[in-house]
Scaffold this motif. Sequence first.
Motif, mmCIF file in Angstrom:
data_model
loop_
_atom_site.group_PDB
_atom_site.id
_atom_site.type_symbol
_atom_site.label_atom_id
_atom_site.label_comp_id
_atom_site.label_asym_id
_atom_site.label_seq_id
_atom_site.Cartn_x
_atom_site.Cartn_y
_atom_site.Cartn_z
ATOM 1 N N ILE A 1 0.831 -1.205 0.000
ATOM 2 C CA ILE A 1 0.000 0.000 0.000
ATOM 3 C C ILE A 1 0.878 1.272 0.000
ATOM 4 N N ILE A 2 2.158 1.099 0.334
ATOM 5 C CA ILE A 2 3.064 2.253 0.298
ATOM 6 C C ILE A 2 3.699 2.440 -1.087
ATOM 7 N N GLY A 3 3.211 1.698 -2.068
ATOM 8 C CA GLY A 3 3.552 2.000 -3.458
ATOM 9 C C GLY A 3 4.730 1.269 -4.072
ATOM 10 N N PHE A 4 5.324 0.314 -3.328
ATOM 11 C CA PHE A 4 6.460 -0.451 -3.873
ATOM 12 C C PHE A 4 6.047 -1.902 -4.085
ATOM 13 N N VAL A 5 6.502 -2.483 -5.186
ATOM 14 C CA VAL A 5 6.190 -3.889 -5.451
ATOM 15 C C VAL A 5 6.763 -4.736 -4.309
ATOM 16 N N GLY B 1 7.415 -8.612 -2.698
ATOM 17 C CA GLY B 1 7.487 -10.058 -2.946
ATOM 18 C C GLY B 1 8.506 -10.446 -3.995
ATOM 19 N N THR B 2 9.177 -9.454 -4.578
ATOM 20 C CA THR B 2 10.090 -9.708 -5.694
ATOM 21 C C THR B 2 11.162 -10.749 -5.385
ATOM 22 N N GLU B 3 11.764 -10.632 -4.209
ATOM 23 C CA GLU B 3 12.895 -11.508 -3.892
ATOM 24 C C GLU B 3 12.483 -12.871 -3.342
ATOM 25 N N ILE C 1 0.310 -1.165 10.586
ATOM 26 C CA ILE C 1 -0.398 0.057 10.185
ATOM 27 C C ILE C 1 0.666 1.066 9.750
ATOM 28 N N HIS C 2 0.403 1.713 8.608
ATOM 29 C CA HIS C 2 1.379 2.688 8.101
ATOM 30 C C HIS C 2 0.975 4.120 8.435
ATOM 31 N N ASN C 3 1.981 4.927 8.696
ATOM 32 C CA ASN C 3 1.766 6.365 8.834
ATOM 33 C C ASN C 3 1.873 6.952 7.421
ATOM 34 N N VAL D 1 18.557 -4.748 5.408
ATOM 35 C CA VAL D 1 18.434 -5.251 6.772
ATOM 36 C C VAL D 1 17.898 -6.684 6.797
ATOM 37 N N THR D 2 16.990 -6.999 5.850
ATOM 38 C CA THR D 2 16.345 -8.325 5.861
ATOM 39 C C THR D 2 17.074 -9.350 4.983
ATOM 40 N N ASN D 3 18.154 -8.919 4.333
ATOM 41 C CA ASN D 3 18.922 -9.838 3.491
ATOM 42 C C ASN D 3 19.961 -10.527 4.364
ATOM 43 N N GLY E 1 -2.593 -0.370 5.640
ATOM 44 C CA GLY E 1 -1.747 -1.358 6.283
ATOM 45 C C GLY E 1 -1.176 -2.411 5.364
ATOM 46 N N THR E 2 -0.255 -3.170 5.939
ATOM 47 C CA THR E 2 0.315 -4.354 5.291
ATOM 48 C C THR E 2 0.124 -5.517 6.241
ATOM 49 N N TYR E 3 -0.486 -6.591 5.758
ATOM 50 C CA TYR E 3 -0.549 -7.814 6.547
ATOM 51 C C TYR E 3 0.654 -8.641 6.114
ATOM 52 N N THR F 1 14.981 -18.190 10.927
ATOM 53 C CA THR F 1 15.289 -17.295 9.798
ATOM 54 C C THR F 1 14.424 -16.038 9.865
ATOM 55 N N THR F 2 13.115 -16.227 10.028
ATOM 56 C CA THR F 2 12.199 -15.083 10.124
ATOM 57 C C THR F 2 12.581 -14.222 11.330
ATOM 58 N N ASN F 3 12.880 -14.902 12.436
ATOM 59 C CA ASN F 3 13.176 -14.191 13.673
ATOM 60 C C ASN F 3 14.455 -13.357 13.558
ATOM 61 N N LYS F 4 15.423 -13.875 12.828
ATOM 62 C CA LYS F 4 16.675 -13.120 12.624
ATOM 63 C C LYS F 4 16.394 -11.840 11.814
ATOM 64 N N MET F 5 15.514 -11.972 10.808
ATOM 65 C CA MET F 5 15.139 -10.785 10.017
ATOM 66 C C MET F 5 14.457 -9.753 10.921
ATOM 67 N N LEU F 6 13.599 -10.260 11.817
ATOM 68 C CA LEU F 6 12.892 -9.354 12.731
ATOM 69 C C LEU F 6 13.876 -8.674 13.683
ATOM 70 N N PHE G 1 7.761 4.343 9.561
ATOM 71 C CA PHE G 1 6.450 4.604 8.947
ATOM 72 C C PHE G 1 5.482 3.431 9.124
ATOM 73 N N SER G 2 5.893 2.401 9.848
ATOM 74 C CA SER G 2 5.096 1.175 9.928
ATOM 75 C C SER G 2 5.153 0.596 11.340
ATOM 76 N N THR G 3 3.974 0.314 11.906
ATOM 77 C CA THR G 3 3.917 -0.206 13.283
ATOM 78 C C THR G 3 3.129 -1.503 13.331
HETATM 79 C C1 HEM Z 1 5.357 -3.131 6.878
HETATM 80 C C2 HEM Z 1 5.606 -4.352 6.496
HETATM 81 C C3 HEM Z 1 6.442 -4.670 5.282
HETATM 82 C C4 HEM Z 1 6.403 -4.126 4.037
HETATM 83 C C5 HEM Z 1 5.451 -3.038 3.500
HETATM 84 C C6 HEM Z 1 7.436 -4.769 3.263
HETATM 85 C C7 HEM Z 1 7.727 -4.485 1.942
HETATM 86 C C8 HEM Z 1 8.805 -4.980 1.243
HETATM 87 C C9 HEM Z 1 9.188 -4.565 -0.088
HETATM 88 C C10 HEM Z 1 8.454 -3.510 -0.913
HETATM 89 C C11 HEM Z 1 10.293 -5.272 -0.423
HETATM 90 C C12 HEM Z 1 11.106 -5.166 -1.725
HETATM 91 C C13 HEM Z 1 10.644 -6.126 -2.786
HETATM 92 C C14 HEM Z 1 10.795 -7.580 -2.435
HETATM 93 O O1 HEM Z 1 11.860 -8.181 -2.569
HETATM 94 O O2 HEM Z 1 9.819 -8.127 -1.961
HETATM 95 C C15 HEM Z 1 10.594 -6.154 0.672
HETATM 96 C C16 HEM Z 1 11.648 -7.049 0.715
HETATM 97 C C17 HEM Z 1 11.861 -7.952 1.704
HETATM 98 N N1 HEM Z 1 11.196 -8.012 2.927
HETATM 99 FE FE1 HEM Z 1 9.681 -6.806 3.514
HETATM 100 N N2 HEM Z 1 8.079 -5.689 4.064
HETATM 101 C C18 HEM Z 1 7.522 -5.640 5.312
HETATM 102 C C19 HEM Z 1 7.885 -6.404 6.412
HETATM 103 C C20 HEM Z 1 8.837 -7.382 6.393
HETATM 104 C C21 HEM Z 1 9.171 -8.240 7.512
HETATM 105 C C22 HEM Z 1 8.516 -8.158 8.893
HETATM 106 C C23 HEM Z 1 10.138 -9.098 7.075
HETATM 107 C C24 HEM Z 1 10.844 -10.230 7.795
HETATM 108 C C25 HEM Z 1 10.568 -10.653 8.994
HETATM 109 C C26 HEM Z 1 10.404 -8.788 5.683
HETATM 110 C C27 HEM Z 1 11.311 -9.472 4.883
HETATM 111 C C28 HEM Z 1 11.688 -9.074 3.626
HETATM 112 C C29 HEM Z 1 12.708 -9.752 2.850
HETATM 113 C C30 HEM Z 1 13.474 -11.012 3.232
HETATM 114 C C31 HEM Z 1 12.835 -9.031 1.646
HETATM 115 C C32 HEM Z 1 13.811 -9.324 0.499
HETATM 116 C C33 HEM Z 1 15.175 -8.792 0.853
HETATM 117 C C34 HEM Z 1 16.174 -9.041 -0.255
HETATM 118 O O3 HEM Z 1 16.190 -8.264 -1.231
HETATM 119 O O4 HEM Z 1 16.926 -10.001 -0.134
HETATM 120 N N3 HEM Z 1 9.613 -7.742 5.311
HETATM 121 N N4 HEM Z 1 9.671 -5.954 1.695
#
Ligand code: HEM
Length: 319
Positions: free
Chosen positions: A148-152, A154-156, A189-191, A230-232, A259-261, A271-276, A294-296
């Motif tokens: 909802i914040i305008g970026f694709v 799920g790509t990775e 929820i996003h600001n 940060v999440t890589n 919001g984003t679910y 793995t998920t927990n380390k990203m968190l 911007f996200s809570t």
């Molecule tokens: C407000 C909630 C979130 C939003 C709007 C969001 C959105 C995004 C977007 C736009 C991308 C870039 C495209 C993609 O690769 O999917 C991304 C990447 C990613 N997000 Fe999130 N995300 C959120 C929360 C989280 C959380 C809580 C985690 C992990 C616990 C997470 C893990 C990842 C991972 C692993 C990537 C790919 C990183 C890479 O390029 O290797 N995201 N997210």
Amino acid sequence: MSTNQNIFPQAVTAHPGQNVIIIVYKIKEVEQAEERIKDFCDNFSAYMRSMLNRFPNSEFSSTIGFGAKAWERFFAHLGTPKELAEFIPITGDKYTAVSTDGDLIFHIRANKMGYCHEFASIIEMKLGDVVESIDETHGFRYMDGKSIIGFVDGTENPHVDLDPFAFAMIGDEDQDFKGGSYLFVQKYIHNMQGWNSISTEEQEKVIGRHKFNDVELTDEEKPANAHNKVTNIEDDNGNELKIIRANIPFANTSTREYGTYFISYARSFATTNKMLQNMFVGEPIGNTDRLLDFSTPITGTLFFAPSYDLLGEMAGGDD
Ligand code: HEM
């Protein structure tokens, strides 16, 4: 889908979907709960078959998952998946990943909301008197898969050159729960006002990708606190650690709720927990994810989504 070991996992690697209903339930402390829940496990595959048979072009799928308390209450005799526990909140200097209740989750997807509703109403018909809703969120695919914040979003996800099941499904490391998956969800929820007040270039530095075409920023362009930096994460041998994300936007424009679910399936919850941890505490400490400005998250719950084979055993094994 059957894997090469002939285990039938749930649809944990399905496309995020056009329409989604996510329901988190508490299971009431009533006598008939056990029988009803086990009966539902017994019939889950039949309900799924019926939906797919009635609506073959619906792209319908639903997963069912169980929280740690519910697992202990009904299925402890089968052992416990190694990493199934109540989510421990993560508190950093600025932000907290909260932990909230949830015994049972349904993640329903289809190309029309009507199909999602049809299945949700079957759940309600079968379990309604033994469960209480904690949260129900209706999400939608936004444009070309944007959050909802305008970026694709799920790509990775593992796809094309990586086997998604290898990242989403428990393997030999936990034999009794092979084919299952750790389903972790957070409702954010996003600001939006804050988000829209910064420039597109600054937003791109928050996410680490271009807004217009989803192309990743170069290492030089990407700040240390960009979300995709940060999440890589990698293991000790330099292999990338991945999860399957099926995030879905939701919005109520007139009440200004955006919001984003966050919905994730993982072979290992670590793995998920380390990203968190990286997002909320920072690695190094303090390098928190800029996206959190911007996200809570208002929820945070870990579930276990068993394979179909295990669902049969959970029912009592007499089918
Ligand atoms: C407000 C909630 C979130 C939003 C709007 C969001 C959105 C995004 C977007 C736009 C991308 C870039 C495209 C993609 O690769 O999917 C991304 C990447 C990613 N997000 Fe999130 N995300 C959120 C929360 C989280 C959380 C809580 C985690 C992990 C616990 C997470 C893990 C990842 C991972 C692993 C990537 C790919 C990183 C890479 O390029 O290797 N995201 N997210």
